[in-house]
Design a protein around this motif. Sequence first.
Motif, PDB file in Angstrom:
ATOM      1  N   GLN A   1       0.857  -1.205   0.000  1.00 47.77           N
ATOM      2  CA  GLN A   1       0.000   0.000   0.000  1.00 47.77           C
ATOM      3  C   GLN A   1       0.890   1.252   0.000  1.00 47.77           C
ATOM      4  N   ARG A   2       1.962   1.191   0.794  1.00 47.93           N
ATOM      5  CA  ARG A   2       2.867   2.338   0.827  1.00 47.93           C
ATOM      6  C   ARG A   2       3.611   2.479  -0.500  1.00 47.93           C
ATOM      7  N   LEU A   3       3.987   1.358  -1.110  1.00 49.11           N
ATOM      8  CA  LEU A   3       4.656   1.431  -2.421  1.00 49.11           C
ATOM      9  C   LEU A   3       3.752   2.153  -3.433  1.00 49.11           C
TER      10      LEU A   3
ATOM     11  N   ALA B   1       7.239   9.485   0.963  1.00 49.02           N
ATOM     12  CA  ALA B   1       7.398   8.567  -0.170  1.00 49.02           C
ATOM     13  C   ALA B   1       8.780   7.919  -0.061  1.00 49.02           C
ATOM     14  N   LYS B   2       8.832   6.619  -0.282  1.00 47.31           N
ATOM     15  CA  LYS B   2      10.113   5.909  -0.133  1.00 47.31           C
ATOM     16  C   LYS B   2      10.804   5.892  -1.497  1.00 47.31           C
ATOM     17  N   VAL B   3      11.468   6.979  -1.796  1.00 50.16           N
ATOM     18  CA  VAL B   3      12.091   7.199  -3.108  1.00 50.16           C
ATOM     19  C   VAL B   3      13.591   6.924  -2.984  1.00 50.16           C
TER      20      VAL B   3
ATOM     21  N   ALA C   1      16.161   9.750  -2.477  1.00 51.28           N
ATOM     22  CA  ALA C   1      16.150  10.429  -1.174  1.00 51.28           C
ATOM     23  C   ALA C   1      17.130   9.790  -0.204  1.00 51.28           C
ATOM     24  N   TYR C   2      17.582   8.582  -0.534  1.00 57.77           N
ATOM     25  CA  TYR C   2      18.473   7.876   0.387  1.00 57.77           C
ATOM     26  C   TYR C   2      19.908   8.400   0.339  1.00 57.77           C
ATOM     27  N   ALA C   3      20.169   9.377  -0.532  1.00 58.24           N
ATOM     28  CA  ALA C   3      21.443  10.097  -0.424  1.00 58.24           C
ATOM     29  C   ALA C   3      21.464  10.825   0.921  1.00 58.24           C
TER      30      ALA C   3
ATOM     31  N   THR D   1      12.895  14.137  13.741  1.00 53.82           N
ATOM     32  CA  THR D   1      12.130  13.399  12.728  1.00 53.82           C
ATOM     33  C   THR D   1      12.298  11.894  12.976  1.00 53.82           C
ATOM     34  N   GLU D   2      13.463  11.344  12.644  1.00 51.60           N
ATOM     35  CA  GLU D   2      13.672   9.892  12.741  1.00 51.60           C
ATOM     36  C   GLU D   2      15.163   9.601  12.637  1.00 51.60           C
ATOM     37  N   GLY D   3      15.519   8.330  12.547  1.00 51.69           N
ATOM     38  CA  GLY D   3      16.911   7.946  12.318  1.00 51.69           C
ATOM     39  C   GLY D   3      17.187   7.891  10.821  1.00 51.69           C
ATOM     40  N   SER D   4      18.359   7.378  10.428  1.00 56.42           N
ATOM     41  CA  SER D   4      18.679   7.358   9.000  1.00 56.42           C
ATOM     42  C   SER D   4      17.741   6.438   8.235  1.00 56.42           C
ATOM     43  N   ALA D   5      17.276   5.380   8.864  1.00 57.50           N
ATOM     44  CA  ALA D   5      16.331   4.469   8.202  1.00 57.50           C
ATOM     45  C   ALA D   5      15.458   3.769   9.240  1.00 57.50           C
ATOM     46  N   MET D   6      14.980   4.550  10.222  1.00 58.06           N
ATOM     47  CA  MET D   6      14.128   3.961  11.266  1.00 58.06           C
ATOM     48  C   MET D   6      13.409   5.082  12.008  1.00 58.06           C
ATOM     49  N   ASN D   7      12.265   4.761  12.551  1.00 54.78           N
ATOM     50  CA  ASN D   7      11.507   5.736  13.339  1.00 54.78           C
ATOM     51  C   ASN D   7      11.940   5.683  14.799  1.00 54.78           C
TER      52      ASN D   7
ATOM     53  N   ILE E   1       8.655  12.427   8.262  1.00 53.46           N
ATOM     54  CA  ILE E   1       9.148  11.064   8.491  1.00 53.46           C
ATOM     55  C   ILE E   1       8.612  10.135   7.399  1.00 53.46           C
ATOM     56  N   LEU E   2       9.288   9.002   7.241  1.00 51.00           N
ATOM     57  CA  LEU E   2       8.652   7.901   6.530  1.00 51.00           C
ATOM     58  C   LEU E   2       7.731   7.245   7.570  1.00 51.00           C
ATOM     59  N   ILE E   3       6.476   7.101   7.226  1.00 51.51           N
ATOM     60  CA  ILE E   3       5.521   6.548   8.200  1.00 51.51           C
ATOM     61  C   ILE E   3       5.711   5.030   8.219  1.00 51.51           C
ATOM     62  N   GLY E   4       6.503   4.589   9.172  1.00 54.85           N
ATOM     63  CA  GLY E   4       6.961   3.203   9.179  1.00 54.85           C
ATOM     64  C   GLY E   4       5.845   2.204   9.449  1.00 54.85           C
ATOM     65  N   VAL E   5       5.927   1.091   8.751  1.00 52.52           N
ATOM     66  CA  VAL E   5       5.012  -0.021   9.031  1.00 52.52           C
ATOM     67  C   VAL E   5       5.295  -0.531  10.453  1.00 52.52           C
ATOM     68  N   THR E   6       6.574  -0.532  10.827  1.00 55.78           N
ATOM     69  CA  THR E   6       6.938  -0.979  12.179  1.00 55.78           C
ATOM     70  C   THR E   6       6.435   0.026  13.217  1.00 55.78           C
ATOM     71  N   ARG E   7       6.566   1.308  12.917  1.00 53.31           N
ATOM     72  CA  ARG E   7       6.030   2.351  13.803  1.00 53.31           C
ATOM     73  C   ARG E   7       4.550   2.111  14.074  1.00 53.31           C
TER      74      ARG E   7
ATOM     75  N   CYS F   1      12.822   1.901  15.578  1.00 49.88           N
ATOM     76  CA  CYS F   1      12.161   0.740  14.976  1.00 49.88           C
ATOM     77  C   CYS F   1      12.065   0.887  13.472  1.00 49.88           C
ATOM     78  N   GLY F   2      12.112  -0.235  12.816  1.00 52.77           N
ATOM     79  CA  GLY F   2      11.992  -0.271  11.364  1.00 52.77           C
ATOM     80  C   GLY F   2      12.071  -1.726  10.928  1.00 52.77           C
ATOM     81  N   THR F   3      11.752  -1.974   9.694  1.00 53.53           N
ATOM     82  CA  THR F   3      11.798  -3.348   9.198  1.00 53.53           C
ATOM     83  C   THR F   3      13.203  -3.919   9.370  1.00 53.53           C
ATOM     84  N   GLY F   4      14.223  -3.135   8.975  1.00 51.42           N
ATOM     85  CA  GLY F   4      15.604  -3.584   9.121  1.00 51.42           C
ATOM     86  C   GLY F   4      16.022  -3.599  10.581  1.00 51.42           C
TER      87      GLY F   4
HETATM   88  C1  LIG Z   1      13.864   6.720   6.449  1.00 53.03           C
HETATM   89  C2  LIG Z   1      13.160   5.569   7.075  1.00 53.03           C
HETATM   90  N1  LIG Z   1      12.367   5.795   8.136  1.00 53.03           N
HETATM   91  C3  LIG Z   1      11.695   4.792   8.746  1.00 53.03           C
HETATM   92  C4  LIG Z   1      11.815   3.490   8.309  1.00 53.03           C
HETATM   93  C5  LIG Z   1      11.031   2.401   8.963  1.00 53.03           C
HETATM   94  O1  LIG Z   1       9.987   2.001   8.117  1.00 53.03           O
HETATM   95  P1  LIG Z   1       9.392   0.544   8.168  1.00 53.03           P
HETATM   96  O2  LIG Z   1       9.026   0.299   9.586  1.00 53.03           O
HETATM   97  O3  LIG Z   1       8.189   0.594   7.285  1.00 53.03           O
HETATM   98  O4  LIG Z   1      10.418  -0.372   7.687  1.00 53.03           O
HETATM   99  C6  LIG Z   1      12.635   3.199   7.223  1.00 53.03           C
HETATM  100  C7  LIG Z   1      12.763   1.812   6.769  1.00 53.03           C
HETATM  101  O5  LIG Z   1      13.343   1.447   5.842  1.00 53.03           O
HETATM  102  C8  LIG Z   1      13.320   4.262   6.580  1.00 53.03           C
HETATM  103  O6  LIG Z   1      14.117   4.028   5.521  1.00 53.03           O
END
Ligand SMILES: Cc1ncc(COP(=O)(O)O)c(C=O)c1O
Length: 304
Positions: free
Chosen positions: A57-59, A154-156, A159-161, A188-194, A212-218, A251-254
Amino acid sequence: MTEYVYLNGEYIESDKAVIPIRTHAFLYGTSVFEGIRAYYNADEDQMYAFRVKEHYQRLLASAKVMWMESPYTLDEYIQITKDLLKKNAYKTDAYIRPTLFKSSIKVGPTLTDNEDSFLIFTTPFGNYFGTDSGLKLCVSNWRRTSDNAIPPRAKVSGAYANSALIKTDAHEAGFDDAVVLSESGEVTEGSAMNIFLVINGVLTTTNTTNDILIGVTRNTVIELAHELGIPVKERSIDRTELYNADEIFCCGTGAQIVPVESVDHRIIGDGKTGEITRKIQNLYYDVVRGKSEKFKEWCLPVYD
Ligand SMILES: Cc1ncc(COP(=O)(O)O)c(C=O)c1O
């Protein structure tokens, strides 16, 4: 064992999957993607992919922002993912990376009149952080891109630069990761986690409108906190609230659920995993492996 990927409508051997060097997404970072985990439950000899529907859904939401036309429906994405995992037949935890990308061979950044293609690869995957203790974080001197620049919602891939600079500079300075502030100076959040803080017993996290990226884990953590009777508050968070929080976890998927030991060298609480963090962690790890009947609908069984 041969590992398969999905590209241009076919399951093909991983080392045969190539894309041309002039592909738009490679030149301009014009792809949207997801990171999904699948957990192997050895007792059941079953693989459970976690919250696959919510990831797709997020994709689709990211794709809309980026002028992409999805080649598949939500149900088709889920089926392709399941079939690919089945073909790869892991008996270990795995990571799934679906990517929808601008695939025209053309120079110039325009998103319209530009084809959309889809690929997925999967790989066996363990812990994202190589530490058993809590994370040592700093506050990054980089800022999170804002909704009016490259929307974090948006998980583009381009943007990961921003994430790469945040994470690398934190590493080089001796930290595990960093907390990033918005242009207006809020957490906001971490580099790839909420991020979640425990303040006077209340699980506190940033608003969804705080860049923020609205995390599924969040979202999962919020639902698990409700289940555990832990109050949750979504609001703006100031930098110095981090230093005085009773507990912090990311928290985050990774990342999954990972406690924070210190921020900018200030020890959080007593520096150990806090009680609320531990409760959330324990429930989370049961839920993702399909061990909780109540939340089993979040787990997609891969093997028939
Ligand atoms: C910037 C960023 N914020 C938050 C998250 C956590 O999101 P999710 O819980 O959906 O993995 C990620 C995960 O890849 C991320 O890249």
